[in-house]
Enzyme design. Structure first.
Site, PDB file in Angstrom:
ATOM      1  N   VAL A  98       1.246  -3.513   4.096  1.00  0.00           N
ATOM      2  CA  VAL A  98       1.195  -5.019   4.541  1.00  0.00           C
ATOM      3  C   VAL A  98       2.544  -5.843   4.375  1.00  0.00           C
ATOM      4  O   VAL A  98       2.676  -6.927   4.966  1.00  0.00           O
ATOM      5  CB  VAL A  98      -0.018  -5.871   4.490  1.00  0.00           C
ATOM      6  CG1 VAL A  98      -1.225  -5.207   5.220  1.00  0.00           C
ATOM      7  CG2 VAL A  98      -0.206  -6.237   3.067  1.00  0.00           C
ATOM      8  N   TYR A 128      -4.458   3.366   8.101  1.00  0.00           N
ATOM      9  CA  TYR A 128      -5.554   2.886   8.255  1.00  0.00           C
ATOM     10  C   TYR A 128      -6.616   3.307   9.716  1.00  0.00           C
ATOM     11  O   TYR A 128      -6.245   4.451   9.940  1.00  0.00           O
ATOM     12  CB  TYR A 128      -5.279   1.389   8.155  1.00  0.00           C
ATOM     13  CG  TYR A 128      -4.520   0.766   7.183  1.00  0.00           C
ATOM     14  CD1 TYR A 128      -5.049   1.345   5.762  1.00  0.00           C
ATOM     15  CD2 TYR A 128      -3.634   0.278   7.232  1.00  0.00           C
ATOM     16  CE1 TYR A 128      -4.190   0.823   4.539  1.00  0.00           C
ATOM     17  CE2 TYR A 128      -2.821  -0.157   6.263  1.00  0.00           C
ATOM     18  CZ  TYR A 128      -2.992   0.045   4.797  1.00  0.00           C
ATOM     19  OH  TYR A 128      -2.482  -0.259   3.550  1.00  0.00           O
ATOM     20  N   SER A 165       0.822  -1.243   0.009  1.00  0.00           N
ATOM     21  CA  SER A 165      -0.034  -0.027  -0.131  1.00  0.00           C
ATOM     22  C   SER A 165       0.784   1.269  -0.028  1.00  0.00           C
ATOM     23  O   SER A 165       0.305   2.231  -0.332  1.00  0.00           O
ATOM     24  CB  SER A 165      -0.969   0.069   1.222  1.00  0.00           C
ATOM     25  OG  SER A 165      -1.914  -0.978   1.085  1.00  0.00           O
ATOM     26  N   LYS A 173       0.344   3.319  -2.880  1.00  0.00           N
ATOM     27  CA  LYS A 173      -0.757   4.166  -2.973  1.00  0.00           C
ATOM     28  C   LYS A 173      -0.659   5.685  -3.179  1.00  0.00           C
ATOM     29  O   LYS A 173      -1.528   6.738  -3.804  1.00  0.00           O
ATOM     30  CB  LYS A 173      -1.944   3.969  -1.907  1.00  0.00           C
ATOM     31  CG  LYS A 173      -2.551   2.494  -2.019  1.00  0.00           C
ATOM     32  CD  LYS A 173      -3.181   2.066  -1.058  1.00  0.00           C
ATOM     33  CE  LYS A 173      -3.467   0.575  -1.159  1.00  0.00           C
ATOM     34  NZ  LYS A 173      -4.361   0.140   0.162  1.00  0.00           N
ATOM     35  N   TYR A 182      -3.972  -2.881 -10.047  1.00  0.00           N
ATOM     36  CA  TYR A 182      -3.742  -2.612  -8.864  1.00  0.00           C
ATOM     37  C   TYR A 182      -2.839  -3.468  -8.113  1.00  0.00           C
ATOM     38  O   TYR A 182      -2.035  -3.278  -7.270  1.00  0.00           O
ATOM     39  CB  TYR A 182      -5.228  -2.353  -8.008  1.00  0.00           C
ATOM     40  CG  TYR A 182      -5.306  -2.492  -6.674  1.00  0.00           C
ATOM     41  CD1 TYR A 182      -4.974  -1.425  -5.907  1.00  0.00           C
ATOM     42  CD2 TYR A 182      -5.615  -3.661  -5.923  1.00  0.00           C
ATOM     43  CE1 TYR A 182      -5.077  -1.303  -4.473  1.00  0.00           C
ATOM     44  CE2 TYR A 182      -5.353  -3.659  -4.500  1.00  0.00           C
ATOM     45  CZ  TYR A 182      -5.136  -2.376  -3.715  1.00  0.00           C
ATOM     46  OH  TYR A 182      -5.165  -2.241  -2.231  1.00  0.00           O
TER      47      TYR A 182
END
Length: 300
Positions: free
Chosen positions: A254, A236, A60, A63, A185
């Site tokens: 992660v 998060y 992530s 992103k 993705y």
């Protein structure tokens, strides 16, 4: 740098504690006892400790860079499709997305990142390629790419990602075919880079959007806003705890990496694969907490 040694000492008891990202089989096989950290400053200094040159799956953290590319291409338009609020829910929640009529709470939870990936692919014709080229140019490593084993593993285990994408499409919030968005993705998340490379790649976020060759990717205003969303949403449902302990804009993944930005000073990148309850590196959080405590590299 004394603060970096303090960070390593603080992280040591946490290295290997926690869980790996077991829902992605190839990440579950990584040695959890690894730890690396890099501080890259805007004036060109790079301080390294531990396993800082071991490549890992950025997941992530990618992103942030896809969001930057979309904002660079068309300014504020992405915010018509994605909100900028902390989610307070797990990063892969379907419930919240459905309750909010297919508009993701922010661009860093999985649903929001799928929308950003969709838009980048529409704008460029190859969203993964645009991201890969940015990472190659800024990291200085010409062969940065997606790990095919991680990508395959993620695709095979990605039922919830697929469900999120189909739910987004059902609300009209995807432009490209669902399978295409998922492939893009996953390829982005499966990029393999080291702490050193990620820190160098992220330095433009500490330099008001200016890339390593001196050209602007983002304006200073746009960079401020990307960093602000990182501070409030980048870790998060533990974003409040992270801000309390570390006090920096950051994005976790992660794969065990965390990229943190100190505007006008530099970038910190830490990696240790074992994750705490919220899905961020337990040792990485401890290291960054100590680093900002024992140095003046903080926004507070």
């Amino acid at each position: 740098m004394d603060a970096l040694l303090r960070a390593q000492e603080a992280a040591a008891p946490e290295v290997g504690r926690g869980r790996l990202a077991e829902y992605i089989p190839s990440l579950a096989a990584v040695d959890p006892r690894q730890f690396g950290m890099v501080i890259a400053s805007c004036d060109g200094q790079v301080h390294v400790i531990g396993d800082a040159d071991v490549p890992f799956s950025v997941q992530s953290i990618s992103k942030v860079f896809t969001l930057a590319l979309v904002v660079a291409a068309e300014g504020e338009r992405i915010w018509e499709r994605v909100s900028r609020e902390p989610s307070g829910n797990p990063f892969n929640s379907l419930l919240q997305l459905d309750q909010e009529a297919g508009r993701p709470r922010n661009p860093f939870i999985n649903a929001g990142a799928l929308v950003v990936t969709d838009r980048l692919h529409s704008l460029t014709g190859n969203g993964y390629g645009a991201l890969r080229d940015l990472m190659r140019g800024e990291s200085g490593r010409a062969d940065v790419g997606s790990d095919p084993e991680v990508a395959r593993s993620e695709l095979e285990a990605g039922h919830r990602t697929s469900a999120l994408a189909h739910l987004l499409a059902s609300y009209g919030n995807l432009e490209c075919p669902v399978d295409q968005v998922i492939d893009q993705y996953v390829a982005q998340c499966a990029l393999s880079m080291s702490c050193r490379e990620l820190a160098l790649a992220g330095l433009f976020l500490a330099r008001d959007g200016v890339l390593s060759d001196g050209t602007p990717l983002l304006s200073a205003r746009q960079t401020k806003r990307v960093n602000a969303v990182m501070l409030t949403c980048g870790t998060y449902d533990s974003a409040g705890e992270f801000a309390y302990r570390v006090g920096l804009p950051a994005k976790s993944g992660v794969g065990g990496g965390i990229l943190a930005v100190i505007p006008d000073r530099g970038v910190a990148c830490v990696w240790s694969p074992a994750l705490g309850p919220s899905g961020s590196s337990a040792a990485g959080l401890a290291a960054l907490d100590a680093f900002t405590t024992y140095s003046d590299w903080t926004v507070f």
